[in-house]
Design an enzyme around this catalytic site. Structure first.
Site, PDB file in Angstrom:
ATOM      1  N   LEU A 123     -20.437  50.819 -13.520  1.00  0.00           N
ATOM      2  CA  LEU A 123     -19.460  50.622 -12.438  1.00  0.00           C
ATOM      3  C   LEU A 123     -19.962  51.234 -11.129  1.00  0.00           C
ATOM      4  O   LEU A 123     -19.214  51.388 -10.177  1.00  0.00           O
ATOM      5  CB  LEU A 123     -18.101  51.212 -12.843  1.00  0.00           C
ATOM      6  CG  LEU A 123     -17.501  50.589 -14.117  1.00  0.00           C
ATOM      7  CD1 LEU A 123     -16.238  51.339 -14.548  1.00  0.00           C
ATOM      8  CD2 LEU A 123     -17.179  49.101 -13.904  1.00  0.00           C
ATOM      9  N   ASP A 170     -25.104  46.802  -5.666  1.00  0.00           N
ATOM     10  CA  ASP A 170     -24.153  47.899  -5.842  1.00  0.00           C
ATOM     11  C   ASP A 170     -23.794  48.541  -4.505  1.00  0.00           C
ATOM     12  O   ASP A 170     -22.626  48.807  -4.214  1.00  0.00           O
ATOM     13  CB  ASP A 170     -24.724  48.971  -6.772  1.00  0.00           C
ATOM     14  CG  ASP A 170     -25.048  48.431  -8.149  1.00  0.00           C
ATOM     15  OD1 ASP A 170     -24.696  47.264  -8.426  1.00  0.00           O
ATOM     16  OD2 ASP A 170     -25.663  49.170  -8.943  1.00  0.00           O
TER      17      ASP A 170
END
Ligand code: ADP
Ligand code: MG
Length: 380
Positions: A123, A170
């Site tokens: 994540l 990301d």
């Protein structure tokens, strides 16, 4: 999470100049495409790294993280070099290094960090940590860098300072995402567009399932896969696999050695899946995303071979329990799974995955419903 300003003051003896936040992300679709010049479609999650920061004039950089090692890491900015900072602090220190390498006249600071992005779960807790430093430094030093420039500096920190050969998805997601939207990013030229993602209005939810496993083979495999893609592109005379269209795929596969064919098949079909997802989201047909997710998982499992028994089980259990679609998200070999579910089925799907994990003897997964959150910003 603590009151960051108060915690900063207790640690460093003075109030911070400001507090910033940068979120983690999930990628809806477009996996292992960002180092092939392809498309990705991440959204920010409502979990973020937060940083209270106060500049220093003596060239000293001090970092403390509530999720770190309990120590204040202290380093002179002049001595920053890849390999010079041990442990977790290399992520934020790398950003200061990257800014200085890029010619920005920035010095030391006291930094107090706290993050609720689960670490190592796919994540992007690392990108959140980098991006919160990047945006704080931009604001404190009036650097005039836009979200893309900040992301590229943060990526350079992770690549060259920490030594992780990640793509730029990301960091771009952490700096550029907007609330209520996914970010359609073309990694060939870094152009991007916000795509509305009104899940709640359509009675839908995105369930994130953190499998809590991270298999060690991931790091070496990532570099190998990346090298395989670059070799295939070179054999095909292309700058990157992104240049290959779906129509051109069968002919291209014929020209490649057997071991590279599944990699190329994944990248080309995955890019097309991102485009189809964007078409459906733009048309407000959010439920159509479901089958695209499941097809993406099959491609990662069978062609790219980066899934693992835990992520495969989470996907199959979610779909059997009524999810519209599901797939692993992130680099693979563990990490998190994303499932698109109708709101009324959310609990039932989460419970079914947990039950399946218990029956298989796996640790209990962590599940949460994610709504698309804002990118990096100043809080106070
Ligand atoms: P991911 O980005 O998927 O969460 P990574 O392995 O890329 O996984 O990054 C995780 C690493 O980032 C941790 O091992 C730690 O070194 C660092 N990190 C992330 N968040 C924090 C935090 N709040 N405090 C200290 N270190 C952190
Ligand atoms: Mg990371």
């Amino acid at each position: 999470m603590s009151d960051l300003s108060a915690a900063f003051e207790a640690t460093y003896g003075a109030a911070p100049a400001g507090v910033w936040a940068a979120p983690g992300r999930v990628n809806l679709i477009g996996e292992h495409t960002d180092y092939n010049g392809g498309f990705v479609l991440p959204m920010a999650i409502p979990y973020a790294a937060r940083a209270a920061v106060r500049p220093r004039t003596d060239g000293v950089l001090r970092f403390f993280s509530e999720q770190g090692d309990g120590e204040v890491t202290s380093v002179a900015v002049d001595s920053l070099a890849p390999g010079s900072v041990p442990g977790w602090a290399q992520y934020p220190a790398g950003v200061v290094w990257a800014l200085r390498e890029a010619g920005h006249d920035v010095g030391g600071a006291d930094v107090y960090l706290s993050s609720d992005v689960p670490g190592g779960a796919g994540l992007s807790s690392s990108a959140a940590l980098e991006c919160v430093i990047a945006i704080a430094y931009r604001d404190l030093h009036g650097l005039g860098l836009d979200a893309t420039e900040l992301a590229l500096l943060a990526q350079r920190a992770e690549n060259a300072f920490v030594g992780v050969p990640c793509g730029m998805m990301d960091q771009m997601a952490s700096t550029s995402c907007e609330e209520g939207a996914a970010l359609f990013l073309d990694t060939r030229d870094m152009s991007s567009r916000q795509v509305p993602l009104e899940l709640v209005g359509q009675g839908l939810r995105l369930l994130v399932i953190d499998t809590r496993v991270k298999h060690d083979l991931g790091d070496g495999a990532y570099a190998e896969l990346r090298a395989g893609c670059e070799r295939a592109a070179a054999l095909l005379g292309l700058a990157a696999l992104r240049e290959l269209s779906l129509d051109g795929l069968p002919g291209a596969l014929d020209q490649l050695p057997a071991e590279l064919r599944p990699l190329v098949h994944h990248v080309v079909t995955e890019n097309r899946r991102v485009e189809r997802a964007v078409e459906h989201l733009t048309a407000g047909e959010l439920a159509e995303l479901g089958p695209i997710l499941t097809a993406g998982h099959a491609s990662l499992r069978d062609d790219y071979r980066v899934s693992c028994p835990e992520t495969d089980l989470a996907v199959s259990a979610a779909v059997e329990a009524g999810a519209l679609g599901a797939r692993m998200t992130g680099g693979g070999f563990g990490g998190s799974v994303l499932a698109l579910v109708r709101a009324e089925a959310l609990e039932q799907v989460a419970a079914a995955v947990t039950t399946a994990f218990t029956a298989a003897g796996y640790a209990e997964p962590r599940t949460f419903a994610a709504t698309p959150a804002a990118g990096a910003h100043r809080i106070s």
